[in-house]
Design a protein around this motif. Structure first.
Motif, PDB file in Angstrom:
ATOM      1  N   VAL A   1     -15.226   1.183   2.255  1.00 37.14           N
ATOM      2  CA  VAL A   1     -14.618   1.310   3.581  1.00 37.14           C
ATOM      3  C   VAL A   1     -13.127   1.024   3.463  1.00 37.14           C
ATOM      4  CG1 VAL A   1     -16.747   0.617   4.754  1.00 37.14           C
ATOM      5  CG2 VAL A   1     -15.004  -1.110   4.215  1.00 37.14           C
ATOM      6  N   ILE A   2     -12.398   1.385   4.533  1.00 36.93           N
ATOM      7  CA  ILE A   2     -10.976   1.061   4.634  1.00 36.93           C
ATOM      8  C   ILE A   2     -10.795   0.194   5.868  1.00 36.93           C
ATOM      9  CG2 ILE A   2      -8.686   2.021   5.104  1.00 36.93           C
ATOM     10  CD1 ILE A   2      -9.366   4.373   3.403  1.00 36.93           C
ATOM     11  N   TYR A   3     -10.139  -0.947   5.636  1.00 31.05           N
ATOM     12  CA  TYR A   3      -9.855  -1.861   6.749  1.00 31.05           C
ATOM     13  C   TYR A   3      -8.430  -2.375   6.606  1.00 31.05           C
ATOM     14  CZ  TYR A   3      -9.679  -6.135   9.511  1.00 31.05           C
ATOM     15  OH  TYR A   3      -9.290  -7.117  10.390  1.00 31.05           O
TER      16      TYR A   3
ATOM     17  N   PHE B   1     -13.430   2.122   8.546  1.00 29.01           N
ATOM     18  CA  PHE B   1     -13.638   3.561   8.332  1.00 29.01           C
ATOM     19  C   PHE B   1     -14.412   3.765   7.034  1.00 29.01           C
ATOM     20  CE2 PHE B   1     -12.415   7.690   6.591  1.00 29.01           C
ATOM     21  CZ  PHE B   1     -12.645   8.518   7.669  1.00 29.01           C
ATOM     22  N   LEU B   2     -15.496   4.546   7.096  1.00 27.11           N
ATOM     23  CA  LEU B   2     -16.320   4.792   5.918  1.00 27.11           C
ATOM     24  C   LEU B   2     -15.592   5.752   4.980  1.00 27.11           C
ATOM     25  CD1 LEU B   2     -19.868   5.194   7.516  1.00 27.11           C
ATOM     26  CD2 LEU B   2     -18.757   3.134   6.679  1.00 27.11           C
ATOM     27  N   PHE B   3     -15.330   5.288   3.751  1.00 26.60           N
ATOM     28  CA  PHE B   3     -14.557   6.076   2.807  1.00 26.60           C
ATOM     29  C   PHE B   3     -15.452   6.811   1.809  1.00 26.60           C
ATOM     30  CE2 PHE B   3     -11.822   6.682  -0.939  1.00 26.60           C
ATOM     31  CZ  PHE B   3     -10.760   7.326  -0.348  1.00 26.60           C
ATOM     32  N   GLY B   4     -16.645   6.366   1.570  1.00 27.80           N
ATOM     33  CA  GLY B   4     -17.529   6.982   0.588  1.00 27.80           C
ATOM     34  C   GLY B   4     -18.971   6.955   1.054  1.00 27.80           C
ATOM     35  N   GLU B   5     -19.874   7.048   0.097  1.00 29.84           N
ATOM     36  CA  GLU B   5     -21.310   7.018   0.390  1.00 29.84           C
ATOM     37  C   GLU B   5     -21.921   5.720  -0.126  1.00 29.84           C
ATOM     38  OE1 GLU B   5     -22.630   9.270   2.204  1.00 29.84           O
ATOM     39  OE2 GLU B   5     -20.909  10.642   2.221  1.00 29.84           O
ATOM     40  N   GLU B   6     -23.104   5.389   0.455  1.00 30.15           N
ATOM     41  CA  GLU B   6     -23.794   4.142   0.087  1.00 30.15           C
ATOM     42  C   GLU B   6     -24.271   4.212  -1.362  1.00 30.15           C
ATOM     43  OE1 GLU B   6     -27.701   1.557   1.495  1.00 30.15           O
ATOM     44  OE2 GLU B   6     -27.112   3.385   2.569  1.00 30.15           O
ATOM     45  N   ASP B   7     -24.060   3.108  -2.109  1.00 30.20           N
ATOM     46  CA  ASP B   7     -24.526   3.076  -3.493  1.00 30.20           C
ATOM     47  C   ASP B   7     -25.891   2.409  -3.564  1.00 30.20           C
ATOM     48  OD1 ASP B   7     -24.027   0.421  -3.123  1.00 30.20           O
ATOM     49  OD2 ASP B   7     -22.213   0.364  -4.364  1.00 30.20           O
TER      50      ASP B   7
ATOM     51  N   PHE C   1       0.842  -1.189   0.000  1.00 31.63           N
ATOM     52  CA  PHE C   1       0.000   0.000   0.000  1.00 31.63           C
ATOM     53  C   PHE C   1       0.883   1.247   0.000  1.00 31.63           C
ATOM     54  CE2 PHE C   1      -2.467   3.287   2.284  1.00 31.63           C
ATOM     55  CZ  PHE C   1      -3.559   3.358   1.438  1.00 31.63           C
ATOM     56  N   GLY C   2       0.638   2.194  -0.921  1.00 28.71           N
ATOM     57  CA  GLY C   2       1.446   3.401  -1.031  1.00 28.71           C
ATOM     58  C   GLY C   2       0.641   4.676  -0.999  1.00 28.71           C
ATOM     59  N   GLY C   3      -0.631   4.618  -0.642  1.00 32.87           N
ATOM     60  CA  GLY C   3      -1.457   5.824  -0.618  1.00 32.87           C
ATOM     61  C   GLY C   3      -1.623   6.389   0.774  1.00 32.87           C
ATOM     62  N   PHE C   4      -2.809   6.952   1.036  1.00 36.07           N
ATOM     63  CA  PHE C   4      -3.115   7.529   2.338  1.00 36.07           C
ATOM     64  C   PHE C   4      -4.314   6.800   2.936  1.00 36.07           C
ATOM     65  CE2 PHE C   4      -1.021  10.858  -0.054  1.00 36.07           C
ATOM     66  CZ  PHE C   4      -0.132  11.378   0.866  1.00 36.07           C
ATOM     67  N   GLU C   5      -4.330   6.745   4.242  1.00 36.21           N
ATOM     68  CA  GLU C   5      -5.468   6.158   4.939  1.00 36.21           C
ATOM     69  C   GLU C   5      -5.736   6.973   6.192  1.00 36.21           C
ATOM     70  OE1 GLU C   5      -4.873   2.452   6.927  1.00 36.21           O
ATOM     71  OE2 GLU C   5      -2.705   2.625   6.817  1.00 36.21           O
TER      72      GLU C   5
ATOM     73  N   LEU D   1     -15.482  -2.840  -0.675  1.00 36.10           N
ATOM     74  CA  LEU D   1     -16.913  -2.695  -0.450  1.00 36.10           C
ATOM     75  C   LEU D   1     -17.388  -3.651   0.624  1.00 36.10           C
ATOM     76  CD1 LEU D   1     -18.078  -2.488  -4.186  1.00 36.10           C
ATOM     77  CD2 LEU D   1     -17.929  -0.595  -2.563  1.00 36.10           C
ATOM     78  N   LEU D   2     -18.350  -3.151   1.456  1.00 34.63           N
ATOM     79  CA  LEU D   2     -19.031  -3.976   2.466  1.00 34.63           C
ATOM     80  C   LEU D   2     -20.505  -3.621   2.451  1.00 34.63           C
ATOM     81  CD1 LEU D   2     -16.726  -3.976   5.639  1.00 34.63           C
ATOM     82  CD2 LEU D   2     -17.159  -5.866   4.080  1.00 34.63           C
ATOM     83  N   PRO D   3     -21.386  -4.578   2.823  1.00 32.76           N
ATOM     84  CA  PRO D   3     -22.813  -4.253   2.920  1.00 32.76           C
ATOM     85  C   PRO D   3     -23.068  -3.293   4.083  1.00 32.76           C
ATOM     86  CG  PRO D   3     -22.474  -6.614   2.704  1.00 32.76           C
ATOM     87  CD  PRO D   3     -21.152  -6.032   2.982  1.00 32.76           C
ATOM     88  N   VAL D   4     -23.880  -2.305   3.840  1.00 32.13           N
ATOM     89  CA  VAL D   4     -24.202  -1.332   4.888  1.00 32.13           C
ATOM     90  C   VAL D   4     -24.961  -1.989   6.027  1.00 32.13           C
ATOM     91  CG1 VAL D   4     -25.398   0.855   5.336  1.00 32.13           C
ATOM     92  CG2 VAL D   4     -24.243   0.494   3.165  1.00 32.13           C
TER      93      VAL D   4
END
Length: 533
Positions: free
Chosen positions: A277-279, A264-270, A214-218, A285-288
């Motif tokens: 999410v970030i884990y 951690f919630l990264f976006g909005e529900e589709d 992983f090379g981005g931000f969290e 993606l995970l079910p809400v």
């Protein structure tokens, strides 16, 4: 315009000139909103190549206005004036070009980006060409002979041809900077225009996750022992959620997450009921429906603990305890207060605070008790230190009037007393105020003496004769004059305000000079008062 944008357009215009695209080069130069003298000279050269003499002359006028000592600018404009028939102005430009040569035989403009050497004989040659067009052939011949001597024997081919033309009364063509020879930006500056990545791409050095690339931000993960823990009661940040049951990835982009994991919630529900999410450093993606707000349950032991493990808390900001003050014999008894003294408040009931008083006035009785602190001062006298171009000290009696003190200082400085002005600083002030005793004859040195000393500032202030001082100000910063009408001063100087030019500029006096200055460079310490000189 940013300097990088100017460099870019300048470089593109030079490249267009090298490609013989004169109109393209001119279009690039006209996009520069704040052209320098070198940019304007280039524009004039392009107009000359296009045969547009009027536009070339206009740009050369602006070039010389930007740089009044550019000899090659006067040389080029003189040649353009000759072509337009403006002979008197052409001769004047030749004279100015010769003057700005400053006695040099050659000026090499390569350091400024122009690959051209202006020679003194070329200026004389153009002056001779002007005289030919005026019909003054003898003057032209004289200037050509001068040019021949400066160029040297054996290298005067052009001048010899011009002399033959003068004998036949034919005016020679003027000399010009060759076409395509223009000011060029420095190569080092052009190289800096290219964007460079000095940081490089981030990469993982060490990770507790196997094969972690992983090379981005969290976002921040939950705090671990040894660091400050967030002081939250009830639910944590609404972006942190907990997974109720384990979930196995069932499609591309989904995560496999164990039950009870914190994400951690990264976006909005589709629309499909999934959310980004970030884990553990991975996004998916995970079910809400499997997520619930994460609660932080703090144990009783942690609640009672005032300092967390890890970094210690900063010390509390408490004022130091005041020292106990012994009551003086003349102090009133507890519970008895005079009419002039207000009753103490609850903040000073146990400690006596020192009262702010005026500086003690020096007297003859005090001189006998503080003789040891008055350096070199005899009984009944006071040491006066005077700041002028240099500092001097003298001892005078306490009852010396200001006028006599001024006469004695003037005698020491060997200057007329009428041209001197004595000032002093009142206790707790930064303003140098004039001694009022110079008008009131009953004022003496004793009125301003403190602890056996008097410190005065002496200035020569002839310009203030007959002027009225409105008030005084103290300089906040150094101010360097931008013109002959400006007033220069240094930080901490006292300025006598003589008038208000407008809301932003004032007229003042400082150090024997009168001028104007921006009002924001000084501040007004006391209420306005007037003093007549």
């Amino acid at each position: 315009m940013l300097y990088t944008e100017l460099l870019q357009l300048w470089n593109e215009s030079v490249q267009a000139l090298d490609a013989k695209d004169l109109k393209g080069a001119l279009a690039k130069l006209q996009q520069i909103t704040e052209p320098s003298s070198r940019i304007l000279f280039n524009a004039a050269s392009v107009h000359l190549a296009l045969g547009q003499l009027d536009m070339a002359l206009k740009d050369l006028d602006l070039t010389i206005a930007k740089d009044e000592r550019l000899a090659v600018g006067f040389f080029q404009r003189a040649a353009v004036m000759m072509q337009m028939g403006r002979l008197e102005e052409a001769l004047s430009d030749c004279i100015w070009a010769q003057k700005h040569m400053r006695g040099n035989i050659v000026i090499d403009y390569r350091q400024l980006g122009l690959r051209y050497k202006l020679l003194s004989w070329q200026v004389l040659y153009n002056a001779a060409a002007v005289y030919c067009r005026m019909g003054q052939w003898e003057q032209a011949k004289e200037f050509l002979l001068m040019a021949y001597q400066e160029r040297g024997t054996g290298r005067g081919g052009d001048i010899e041809l011009a002399l033959d033309s003068v004998e036949r009364k034919v005016a020679p063509a003027p000399l010009l900077v060759p076409e395509g020879v223009v000011f060029r930006p420095r190569k080092q500056d052009i190289e800096q225009l290219q964007q460079r990545d000095f940081l490089g791409k981030a990469k993982v050095i060490s990770s507790m996750i196997p094969n972690d690339d992983f090379g981005g931000f969290e976002p921040l993960r939950q705090q671990k022992p040894g660091f400050y823990e967030p002081k939250l009661e009830g639910a944590q940040d609404s972006r942190y959620m907990r997974v109720r049951t384990p979930y196995m990835a069932r499609g591309p982009g989904q995560l496999a997450v164990p039950g009870g994991a914190l994400v951690f919630l990264f976006g909005e529900e589709d629309r499909d009921g999934m959310i980004n999410v970030i884990y553990d450093g991975q996004r998916g993606l995970l079910p809400v429906s499997l997520l619930e707000p994460a609660d932080v349950k703090t144990s009783k032991r942690k609640k009672e603990k005032t300092v967390p493990s890890g970094i210690p808390l900063p010390p509390e900001l408490k004022p130091p305890t005041r020292p106990q003050v012994r009551p003086s014999p003349a102090a009133p008894l507890p519970g008895h207060f005079s009419t002039d003294t207000p009753p103490p408040s609850h903040t000073i009931a146990t400690h006596t605070l020192p009262q702010a008083t005026q500086p003690p006035k020096y007297s003859a009785n005090a001189a006998s008790s503080k003789r040891s602190r008055a350096e070199g001062a005899e009984a009944g006298s006071v040491v006066v230190k005077v700041h002028y171009s240099y500092t001097m000290a003298l001892s005078v009696p306490l009852d010396t009037p200001y006028l006599e003190l001024k006469q004695e200082i003037a005698q020491k400085l060997d200057l007329p007393a009428s041209q001197l002005r004595l000032r002093h600083k009142q206790h707790g002030s930064h303003v140098l105020t004039p001694l009022s005793g110079e008008v009131e004859l009953d004022q003496t040195v004793q009125d301003i003496a403190e602890a056996g000393r008097v410190t005065l500032w002496c200035q020569r202030e002839d310009p203030l004769s007959g002027r009225t001082i409105l008030y005084h100000m103290v300089a906040l910063y150094d101010y360097a004059a931008q013109g002959p009408e400006d007033l220069e001063f240094s930080e901490g100087d006292t300025i006598d305000i003589l008038g208000e030019v407008n809301e932003e500029w004032l007229e003042g006096h400082c150090g024997g000079n009168i001028g104007i200055f921006p009002s924001c460079f000084a501040y007004r310490e006391n209420a306005p008062h007037c003093s007549q000189f």
